[in-house]
Write a protein that holds these residues in place. Structure first.
Motif, short mmCIF file in Angstrom:
data_model
loop_
_atom_site.label_atom_id
_atom_site.label_comp_id
_atom_site.label_asym_id
_atom_site.label_seq_id
_atom_site.Cartn_x
_atom_site.Cartn_y
_atom_site.Cartn_z
N SER A 1 -0.81 6.82 -4.35
CA SER A 1 0.24 6.40 -5.47
C SER A 1 -0.40 5.08 -6.34
CB SER A 1 1.56 5.96 -4.84
OG SER A 1 1.43 4.90 -4.03
N GLY A 2 -1.64 4.65 -5.99
CA GLY A 2 -2.03 3.39 -6.68
C GLY A 2 -1.32 2.09 -6.32
N GLY A 3 -0.52 2.09 -5.13
CA GLY A 3 0.13 1.16 -4.65
C GLY A 3 -0.69 0.30 -3.69
N SER A 4 -0.06 -0.69 -3.21
CA SER A 4 -0.97 -1.46 -1.94
C SER A 4 -0.85 -0.72 -0.94
CB SER A 4 -0.45 -2.97 -1.68
OG SER A 4 -0.68 -4.05 -2.90
N GLY A 5 -2.03 -0.65 -0.07
CA GLY A 5 -2.15 -0.09 1.22
C GLY A 5 -1.19 -0.92 2.45
N ASN A 6 -1.48 -0.46 3.57
CA ASN A 6 -0.69 -1.28 4.67
C ASN A 6 -1.42 -2.14 5.62
OD1 ASN A 6 -2.55 0.44 6.21
ND2 ASN A 6 -1.04 1.42 7.28
N VAL A 7 -2.67 -2.66 4.92
CA VAL A 7 -3.26 -3.90 5.80
C VAL A 7 -3.20 -5.04 5.01
CG1 VAL A 7 -5.39 -3.36 4.32
CG2 VAL A 7 -5.62 -4.48 6.61
N SER A 8 -2.90 -5.93 6.09
CA SER A 8 -2.49 -7.33 5.60
C SER A 8 -3.76 -8.24 5.94
CB SER A 8 -1.09 -8.00 6.22
OG SER A 8 -0.19 -7.15 5.75
N SER A 9 -4.22 -9.34 5.12
CA SER A 9 -4.98 -10.11 5.39
C SER A 9 -4.76 -11.17 6.48
CB SER A 9 -5.65 -10.73 4.26
OG SER A 9 -6.82 -11.90 4.62
#
Length: 355
Positions: free
Chosen positions: A63-71
């Motif tokens: 969808s062009g949104g952010s993924g599910n991984v957090s730094s």
């Protein structure tokens, strides 16, 4: 402020204030004289600032949104904006001429805006420029195909609007095969593309298999493990490919360890710090008959009943992140990434019969 800086500011204000398209988003189409290119999952918007899009492939959001991984590094962020190749000379001239004409005819824009619009025309038509912002003859049409005009691109996933719009310099020319002028520090790089691939990456879920599952007993070891399928490397690629300019980076995530947070202080994690490392390609060990009196390599012992309620068991899977890309043969480390999942656990007292 000196004359050159004032003039540059005037031109920037004209473009941002009078041209209806504004700064491009990374999910917009862009023109390159060879047809449109669309980012995966992108929209169909065009405009004077419709800069080269980043195309994402691999394990990325659709969808062009952010993924599910957090730094894991709270101070790490992907770029809020960047400069990228936008238009060939002839197409840029066509777009600019149309937008400037429309701006002149916009009600209320006569007078104070007129001088700045004239400066804008002179800059691209009559070689009117400054020391570090040279002007152009007829929009560089004689060099069409030999380079491109670059422009600012907003990262639509950046929550800070001021950061998103900070790449606000007017479009500038870059010859094919040449780097952009050094004053444009936000010009797109493979490392920036790697960060964007990181931001869009979709990692597999972190549902931990438990034994007992769902409901356990006080002081009874609860075994925890992850399915081996989780441990494949995950790759996401971000690229910009236009005539005379090709740049890409692939970000790779490799599972490292699982951290368990039992959701209550009245519990003991195994190992004591709650971090279960990968051993022989797996995290934890599946429970099997005959292991009831053994200590699991990864698990939890709850010391108190949940009292008819549940404890929120949080499982955080840590991934090591690296990238490789244009001009970078060896993997380069990036901050670890994490994804989390919460499972509700019921803990009951062990019932005993007094004789």
């Amino acid at each position: 402020m000196n004359r050159a800086a004032t003039a540059c500011l005037s031109l920037s204000l004209v473009i941002s204030g009078l041209l209806t398209s504004g700064v491009a988003h990374a999910d917009e189409d862009f023109g390159n004289g060879k047809g449109d290119v669309k980012e995966e999952g992108g929209g169909d918007k065009t405009g004077i600032y419709a800069a080269a899009q980043v195309k994402y492939t691999g394990a990325v959001t659709k969808s062009g949104g952010s993924g599910n991984v957090s730094s894991a590094d709270v101070n790490w962020d992907p770029p809020p904006c960047w400069y990228a190749p936008a238009y060939g000379a002839k197409e840029f001239k066509k777009k600019m001429s149309g937008e400037i004409k429309d701006a002149k005819n916009t009600p209320g824009m006569a007078g104070h805006a007129g001088a700045a619009i004239n400066e804008l025309q002179r800059h691209y038509e009559d070689d009117y420029g400054w020391t570090d912002t040279p002007g152009y003859k007829d929009y560089n049409v004689e060099k069409d195909g030999e380079g491109m005009f670059w422009a600012g691109v907003e990262n639509p996933n950046e929550p800070d609007a001021l950061k998103r719009m900070s790449c606000s310099d007017i479009p500038f020319w870059v010859d094919n095969g040449e780097p952009p002028p050094p004053q444009y520090e936000e010009a797109i790089t493979p490392e920036m593309l790697a960060a964007l691939a990181y931001q869009h990456m979709e990692l597999p879920g972190t549902k931990v298999t438990l034994a007992p599952e769902g409901t356990t007993k006080v002081n009874l070891p609860t075994w925890a493990w992850l399915d081996k399928a989780v441990f494949d490397d995950v790759k996401a690629t971000a690229a910009i490919n236009v005539p005379g300019f090709n740049l890409e980076a692939t970000t790779t995530a490799t599972p490292k360890s699982l951290t368990l947070n039992p959701g209550t202080k009245d519990a003991t994690t195994i190992p004591a710090d709650g971090e279960c490392p990968i051993v022989d390609g797996k995290i934890g060990e599946p429970y099997a008959k005959g292991k009831a009196d053994k200590t699991p390599p990864c698990g939890i012992i709850y010391r108190r009943s949940s009292g008819g309620d549940t404890y929120p068991l949080k499982a955080s899977l840590t991934w090591e992140i690296t990238w490789q890309g244009t001009g970078q043969a060896n993997p380069v480390g990036m901050p670890n990434g994490t994804i989390e999942a919460v499972q509700d656990i019921t803990v009951e007292e062990i019932q005993s019969i007094n004789r």
